[in-house]
Design an enzyme around this catalytic site. Structure first.
Site, short mmCIF file in Angstrom:
data_model
loop_
_atom_site.label_atom_id
_atom_site.label_comp_id
_atom_site.label_asym_id
_atom_site.label_seq_id
_atom_site.Cartn_x
_atom_site.Cartn_y
_atom_site.Cartn_z
CE LYS B 107 2.19 -19.36 -49.17
NZ LYS B 107 2.95 -20.51 -49.71
CD GLU B 131 3.06 -26.31 -37.20
OE1 GLU B 131 2.48 -26.88 -36.29
OE2 GLU B 131 3.05 -25.07 -37.32
CB ILE B 138 7.66 -20.86 -36.96
CG1 ILE B 138 8.77 -19.99 -37.53
CG2 ILE B 138 7.32 -20.44 -35.54
CD1 ILE B 138 8.34 -18.55 -37.77
N GLY B 189 17.52 -14.48 -54.39
CA GLY B 189 16.59 -15.61 -54.31
C GLY B 189 15.55 -15.48 -53.21
CD GLU B 192 8.23 -17.27 -56.20
OE1 GLU B 192 8.24 -17.71 -57.36
OE2 GLU B 192 7.88 -17.93 -55.22
CE LYS B 207 3.08 -18.06 -45.84
NZ LYS B 207 4.37 -17.37 -46.08
#
Lengths: 431, 431
Positions: B107, B131, B138, B189, B192, B207
């Site tokens: 991205k 995608e 999704i 988790g 980060e 995005k």
């Protein structure tokens, strides 16, 4: 790279959706060269009655002669929106044979004769697209066939009938009876004058057959689907569902359990936190579980002039793009497995049981005894105070084989202390 | 019709997603001939460190030499999962030039250099699919480009960052502070060690740039996106939002208003009945409004090894199908318009304002006066009891031009009765 400067399509049917498709393609006219590298025009519209005025469709494109469309070599896409089995089936087969691509929204036809149509499309290397057949405007067929193609999909659940979802929403939110909610739905145009196909689950059953075939790569037809409608659901069932933390929906459930397929449409009590429980009014939603994607859900308008036209025009654009690259028929039938159906009795579900019983002691023990003897264990019970000597006993079972429950129901029918088993409704449980 | 019996791919990067893609393709090995009419194999995996053990990936496919992949004529699909701008950009451009198709989840790269990459794909007639770059597993890119291609899409809203959605869900449901929720997310988790890109909205901004470009057919880059993160959101803001019937989410909003585009990522208070308000934990969702489809929403897992691999493998299968029909590059860049961005000051929103003020009379009149003089009308007000001489005043405005609010904020900064404008948060309103 483009093969065509102009792509011509014909529309079969000029009802609500047909009119929407015509208008939407007109509305996007100026952008089509950017979308498909060609002008895209509907040059003929097949209707039964040439004299009926069609709002938004010019008279000169109307025809009542299928042969005129079939024989027109310039028409390369046939958009079938007549509905019903015949003559739609014959027209689609003839169109494919004549080298035309087909876009259809005809769920009845696909759920019964899908294989025949897909085989014909493959034989003639033509596209047969049908995104609008399930979930109206919601993209679900292409996502399943393409985006999720890397998954082993084991479950598809759907609220795929807007009429029943509207009725159940009214019953839930306003405490209406089924009859009252149906009447309101009819007045508002959400239900047809003859509501059978919707309220008895037939429409949803056809859509689930199509979804299951694609999701599990194995042909499922309408006859394979176990179907129960919502016409005997009472406001009382919905109220009690709420007391247990559930919302009642007409739910299509398709599962692949150990390579056996089960597909049903029935009223199901869904936990109120589940995303499907929050899909209200005439909205539709499809929930998919795959081994890689985990859970995904798609929701939107399941019917209506323009939402359905959105899906049809998306398919027409896809076909036009394929034509430009000479790759029609690229993604045809994806039923490359041949999995057996699970017998209904073997399917495992939780159940909500509502008993009308005599107002005396020992009833709960009697009911619990019969369930226990038949291997049906109880998860929750509510006993309601008696009115006029009749008490209500509500039981939610653990997950049981349906055949064990059926055995118990036969025995309940013979017990004098039980006036009636008023409701037997499935309760959602994870696969 | 099939051109190939075997299709070979290379993977760049063997991190979490790369490992998932390798394993998923292995898992579907036996079905690939049914899906793409060929064996589909990953024959090389580019890594930095050849000595590091990669669970599930055999040593013999590992290489640290990009040239070895680039020069291998049998490799026709390159799956780029390294992330970051370089060397990913160079490798993708070289792969396309060498006649290989590309699937990527990158991205950062697409949001900055999308046009350059799409142009290269077009020049060499190759597929460039992505995608997985938005919304993890999704399906959203292909539905927008294909299924919804008949629509004029005017709005895309998304919860497209799982880390921040997890943090805000914890803050909402458990009353945690931002710091506490972040710490928990890191331990589990979901965040980060350096959480900047997530909590400051940069990841979501990338995005949204990609989604807006596709939805509006006009290139939007990362620099065009107005971005505000969640690190200064307090448990108090979330509590007050609840009192007004709102849920706070980090929301990407892309709108086409009269052929001007505005794209933002910021904390937004969403009415609790809105479908996006119910998307919790690390789930993602994208809500789309088009003139034909009306509202549609897609939700699922926005990250993770296998959900992301699901999207990548779906793209690989799509490319393989195109290869068999010699129609790669069929659906390339769809930015056929060139729409201007709306200046931020011109964008119209409702706002939630939380003031810390002196505990004396006349404050509300003072605040209301400044807002009124600047054309900002008030929709709702709550005045909170004073603690230690400091009272809290919470205002929700009607829809205003952002620049008018900014003018008012400058004046508030100079008013002695106002200790601090503690929060300025957007409130969802329909376009």
């Amino acid at each position: 790279m483009s093969k065509y400067n102009e792509i011509k399509a014909a529309l079969l049917g000029a009802g609500t959706v047909g009119g929407g498709v015509y208008k939407l393609i007109e509305k996007r006219k100026s952008e089509m060269p950017s979308k498909v590298q060609a002008e895209l025009t509907i040059t003929k519209v097949l209707v039964k009655n040439l004299n009926k005025k069609r709002e938004g469709i010019p008279d000169e494109v109307l025809t009542d002669d299928w042969q005129e469309i079939l024989d027109d070599p310039k028409i390369s896409i046939v958009i079938e929106l007549m509905g019903g089995i015949e003559p739609a089936r014959t027209y689609i087969l003839e169109a494919l044979k004549a080298g035309k691509n087909v876009v259809t929204a005809n769920k009845d036809l696909l759920a019964e004769h899908g294989k025949e149509l897909m085989d014909a499309a493959e034989e003639y290397h033509k596209d047969l697209y049908f995104e609008a057949a399930v979930g109206g405007g919601i993209p679900i067929i292409r996502p399943l066939k393409e985006c999720l193609a890397g998954n082993n999909i084991t479950e598809v659940m759907g609220i795929v009938n807007g009429t029943t979802n509207y009725i159940l929403t009214k019953m839930t939110q306003e405490g209406m009876d089924f009859g009252e909610a149906l009447k309101q739905a009819q007045e508002l145009g959400f239900a047809e004058a003859d509501p059978t196909a919707d309220v008895e689950g037939l429409d949803a059953g056809r859509k689930m057959a199509i979804l299951a075939s694609i999701a599990f790569h194995s042909r499922v037809t309408f006859d394979d689907v176990e179907i129960k409608g919502i016409s005997d659901i009472t406001a009382r069932d919905i109220k009690y569902a709420g007391e247990f933390g559930y919302v009642l929906k007409l739910l299509g459930v398709a599962r692949n359990v150990n390579d056996k397929i089960e597909v049903s449409v029935s009223p199901v009590m869904i936990p109120e936190q589940h995303p499907l429980a929050k899909v209200n009014d005439s909205f539709n939603a499809v929930f998919v579980h795959g081994d890689a994607v985990d859970d995904a859900m798609f929701q939107g308008r399941g019917a209506g002039e323009f939402p359905t036209a959105s899906a049809v025009v998306g398919d027409v654009i896809a076909t036009a793009r394929n034509m430009q690259y000479d790759c029609c028929g690229r993604i045809g039938c994806s039923c490359y497995k041949n999995l057996p159906m699970q017998p209904v009795g073997d399917s495992r579900h939780r159940y909500f049981l509502r008993f009308l019983v005599e107002d005396r002691t020992g009833i709960l023990a009697g009911v619990a005894g019969v369930l226990g003897n038949n291997g049906v264990s109880i998860s929750q019970v509510i006993q309601k105070p008696a009115v006029d000597g009749v008490a209500e006993l509500v039981v939610i079972t653990d997950k049981v084989e349906t055949r064990h429950l059926q055995d118990a129901l036969v025995i309940f029918g013979e017990m004098s202390m039980i006036r009636e088993v008023a409701s037997v409704i499935r309760v959602y449980s994870q696969k």
